[in-house]
Design a protein around this motif. Sequence first.
Motif, short mmCIF file in Angstrom:
data_model
loop_
_atom_site.label_atom_id
_atom_site.label_comp_id
_atom_site.label_asym_id
_atom_site.label_seq_id
_atom_site.Cartn_x
_atom_site.Cartn_y
_atom_site.Cartn_z
N THR A 1 9.49 0.59 21.43
CA THR A 1 8.50 1.46 20.79
C THR A 1 9.01 2.90 20.78
O THR A 1 9.75 3.33 21.68
N HIS A 2 8.64 3.61 19.71
CA HIS A 2 9.05 4.99 19.50
C HIS A 2 7.82 5.80 19.09
O HIS A 2 7.09 5.38 18.19
N GLU A 3 7.63 6.94 19.74
CA GLU A 3 6.56 7.84 19.33
C GLU A 3 7.15 8.88 18.39
O GLU A 3 8.19 9.47 18.67
N VAL A 4 6.48 9.09 17.27
CA VAL A 4 6.96 10.01 16.24
C VAL A 4 5.82 10.93 15.84
O VAL A 4 4.71 10.47 15.56
N LYS A 5 6.09 12.23 15.83
CA LYS A 5 5.11 13.20 15.34
C LYS A 5 5.62 13.72 14.00
O LYS A 5 6.69 14.32 13.92
N LEU A 6 4.87 13.44 12.94
CA LEU A 6 5.24 13.88 11.60
C LEU A 6 4.33 15.02 11.17
O LEU A 6 3.12 14.98 11.42
N ILE A 7 4.91 16.01 10.50
CA ILE A 7 4.13 17.09 9.91
C ILE A 7 4.04 16.79 8.42
O ILE A 7 5.06 16.68 7.74
N ARG A 8 2.83 16.64 7.94
CA ARG A 8 2.61 16.28 6.53
C ARG A 8 3.15 17.38 5.61
O ARG A 8 2.79 18.54 5.77
N LYS B 1 -3.94 21.33 0.76
CA LYS B 1 -4.09 20.14 -0.08
C LYS B 1 -3.85 18.92 0.79
O LYS B 1 -3.20 18.99 1.82
N LYS B 2 -4.40 17.81 0.38
CA LYS B 2 -4.25 16.55 1.10
C LYS B 2 -2.94 15.89 0.68
O LYS B 2 -2.63 15.82 -0.50
N VAL B 3 -2.18 15.43 1.68
CA VAL B 3 -0.93 14.71 1.41
C VAL B 3 -0.82 13.52 2.35
O VAL B 3 -1.42 13.50 3.42
N GLY B 4 -0.03 12.56 1.94
CA GLY B 4 0.28 11.40 2.77
C GLY B 4 1.63 11.59 3.43
O GLY B 4 2.20 12.67 3.43
N LEU B 5 2.16 10.50 3.99
CA LEU B 5 3.43 10.55 4.70
C LEU B 5 4.60 10.10 3.85
O LEU B 5 5.74 10.20 4.28
N GLY B 6 4.34 9.57 2.65
CA GLY B 6 5.42 9.11 1.78
C GLY B 6 6.04 7.82 2.25
O GLY B 6 7.26 7.66 2.23
N ILE B 7 5.20 6.88 2.68
CA ILE B 7 5.71 5.58 3.12
C ILE B 7 4.99 4.47 2.35
O ILE B 7 3.84 4.61 1.98
N GLY C 1 0.83 -1.20 0.00
CA GLY C 1 0.00 0.00 0.00
C GLY C 1 0.86 1.24 0.00
O GLY C 1 1.74 1.38 0.83
N TYR C 2 0.64 2.13 -0.94
CA TYR C 2 1.38 3.38 -0.98
C TYR C 2 0.71 4.41 -0.08
O TYR C 2 -0.50 4.53 -0.06
N MET C 3 1.49 5.17 0.64
CA MET C 3 1.02 6.30 1.42
C MET C 3 1.71 7.53 0.82
O MET C 3 2.73 7.98 1.29
N LEU C 4 1.21 8.03 -0.27
CA LEU C 4 1.85 9.09 -1.01
C LEU C 4 1.02 10.35 -0.99
O LEU C 4 -0.14 10.35 -0.63
N SER C 5 1.65 11.41 -1.42
CA SER C 5 0.89 12.63 -1.63
C SER C 5 0.04 12.43 -2.87
O SER C 5 0.42 11.75 -3.80
N TYR C 6 -1.11 13.01 -2.89
CA TYR C 6 -1.91 12.97 -4.09
C TYR C 6 -2.64 14.29 -4.20
O TYR C 6 -2.87 14.97 -3.22
N SER C 7 -2.96 14.64 -5.39
CA SER C 7 -3.59 15.92 -5.62
C SER C 7 -5.09 15.79 -5.49
O SER C 7 -5.70 14.94 -6.12
N GLN C 8 -5.64 16.59 -4.66
CA GLN C 8 -7.07 16.74 -4.56
C GLN C 8 -7.34 18.22 -4.71
O GLN C 8 -6.45 19.04 -4.48
N PRO C 9 -8.54 18.58 -5.08
CA PRO C 9 -8.84 20.01 -5.17
C PRO C 9 -8.49 20.68 -3.85
O PRO C 9 -8.75 20.15 -2.77
N ARG C 10 -7.85 21.83 -3.96
CA ARG C 10 -7.49 22.56 -2.75
C ARG C 10 -8.74 23.20 -2.15
O ARG C 10 -9.60 23.67 -2.86
#
Length: 137
Positions: A112-119, A35-41, A12-21
């Motif tokens: 375990t590691h807690e990670v905060k990602l900014i999209r 715009k909607k974006v994924g995490l790139g994983i 499963g791709y977790m990528l950015s994709y273009s949706q109407p802004r």
Amino acid sequence: MDSTGQLERNSGYMLSYSQPRRVLSNNAGVLFKTKKVGLGILLKRNSQGETYIHALLPGFAGAESGEVQVDDIIVTIDNQNVDNWDLDDIKQLTVGDEGSACNLVLRRRGQTHEVKLIRIGSSRGQLESFEKSPGAT
């Protein structure tokens, strides 16, 4: 991807994709666009049924943070335990407005590691180069 260029059943791709802004306004009346974006994983399932990070897409939050590694097991996303979830459902948890936060709990070598990602979004050129790189699935 398999040899025919199709995504494998357990990928499963977790990528950015273009949706109407969407145009939003804040209390000061200033308008801005999101715009909607994924995490790139890229996620896969291991033989124990756990969801793990198979690859990181350069230019997106997962890779840029330096805190996410290939083979990390995803335990929770935004406090949601994702055990036995479908990969498409997990993807929905990772996609959000550019600039918004996504909190992950990852397991790496028993810890375990807690990670905060900014999209963050990335350019299409980086996405195309990732898809064409050797070993990208």
